[in-house]
Design an enzyme around this catalytic site. Sequence first.
Site, PDB file in Angstrom:
ATOM      1  N   LYS A  55       0.840  -1.205   0.000  1.00 53.54           N
ATOM      2  CA  LYS A  55       0.000   0.000   0.000  1.00 53.54           C
ATOM      3  C   LYS A  55       0.878   1.260   0.000  1.00 53.54           C
ATOM      4  CE  LYS A  55      -3.813  -2.464   2.207  1.00 53.54           C
ATOM      5  NZ  LYS A  55      -4.651  -2.736   3.385  1.00 53.54           N
ATOM      6  N   GLN A  99      -4.802  -1.679   9.583  1.00 52.59           N
ATOM      7  CA  GLN A  99      -4.655  -3.001   8.952  1.00 52.59           C
ATOM      8  C   GLN A  99      -5.209  -4.086   9.867  1.00 52.59           C
ATOM      9  OE1 GLN A  99      -3.674  -3.438   5.803  1.00 52.59           O
ATOM     10  NE2 GLN A  99      -3.914  -5.645   5.924  1.00 52.59           N
ATOM     11  N   ASP A 122     -11.262   2.517   4.029  1.00 52.70           N
ATOM     12  CA  ASP A 122     -11.547   1.085   3.921  1.00 52.70           C
ATOM     13  C   ASP A 122     -13.052   0.823   3.831  1.00 52.70           C
ATOM     14  OD1 ASP A 122      -9.458  -0.787   3.756  1.00 52.70           O
ATOM     15  OD2 ASP A 122      -8.906  -0.496   5.859  1.00 52.70           O
TER      16      ASP A 122
HETATM   17  N1  GUN Z   1      -6.945  -7.118   6.046  1.00 52.43           N
HETATM   18  C1  GUN Z   1      -7.298  -7.865   4.982  1.00 52.43           C
HETATM   19  N2  GUN Z   1      -7.885  -7.110   4.029  1.00 52.43           N
HETATM   20  C2  GUN Z   1      -7.905  -5.844   4.509  1.00 52.43           C
HETATM   21  C3  GUN Z   1      -8.376  -4.610   3.975  1.00 52.43           C
HETATM   22  O1  GUN Z   1      -8.928  -4.512   2.880  1.00 52.43           O
HETATM   23  N3  GUN Z   1      -8.187  -3.523   4.771  1.00 52.43           N
HETATM   24  C4  GUN Z   1      -7.613  -3.611   5.998  1.00 52.43           C
HETATM   25  N4  GUN Z   1      -7.493  -2.496   6.714  1.00 52.43           N
HETATM   26  N5  GUN Z   1      -7.164  -4.732   6.515  1.00 52.43           N
HETATM   27  C5  GUN Z   1      -7.307  -5.849   5.771  1.00 52.43           C
END
Ligand code: GUN
Length: 299
Positions: A55, A99, A122
């Site tokens: 990211k 995350q 998100d």
């Molecule tokens: N863990 C697995 N997929 C995601 C996601 O799309 N966003 C976040 N913040 N954590 C994750």
Amino acid sequence: MTGSTILYGKPIAEATENEVRRRAELLRNRIGRAPRLAAILVGDDPASRVYVRNKEAACQRAGLESHVHRLPTATSEEDLLSLIEQLNGDSNVDGILVQLPLPESIDERTVLDAIDPTKDVDGFHPLNVGLLAQGRPRFVPCTPLGILELLRSHQIDVAGCHAVVVGRSDIVGKPMALLLAQRRPAIEGGPANATVTIAHSRTPDLPTVTRQADLLVVAAGQPRMITADMVRHGAIVIDVGINRVDGKLVGDVDFESVREVSRAITPVPGGVGKLTVAMLLRNTLSAAEARAAATSSAV
Ligand code: GUN
């Protein structure tokens, strides 16, 4: 040989990054700074570390600023909440991402509820989940949003189709089902108006359900659980799974057998995963644009 089309994510992810870069530059010229994402990573889960690094790298490529707050596993919920509070109040932060998964000692819902919903890139805050459920989405979770983009860019129309979503997570399964069933597409020209079934670990006779799918979206976290006998001839198969088996990345779909019966199928890696990060960039840019618009109209 097979006639199945392989639905790659990379070209769409690259096009999205280019579009974000162009719009981010315009915004930077207007407000004097780049859109900014704050990401929080608690603990040392190896997969999460890789995702967060991806990211960060994508932000850099697209001209977005990112700052990753890396916190130890032993971080208290209180300390995490006070960091989120600080980021909520920072007018230079446009998007906040925590995350997942979080260490067990921290309550995920309490943390996600604390994020300012206008910075919730998100789309996990209950306000954004509610807006999506009502058919007026603001921030849409990145993986299902990427799947909409994938279907749109391949001109796959799902109206009137039977879509089966395997998995009921808040991150993928639930929002995916809502988006496919919506009357109005969440993205212009995107898919909508499917008849949707959600299947999950307690669904009896899963193969009978999956065989009814014109569009099968699998987000169950079980390596290669969907085999050719579970797929209708000519179905479109979207594999959200990322599993490591004997050091190799595999999806929730048995790619080699299912490609023989499907009309189109996403690979793992190289399919949906690439799009998730691209959609995060887009959501962050949208948050920054909305913040800039709100600030200039308040002056
Ligand atoms: N863990 C697995 N997929 C995601 C996601 O799309 N966003 C976040 N913040 N954590 C994750």
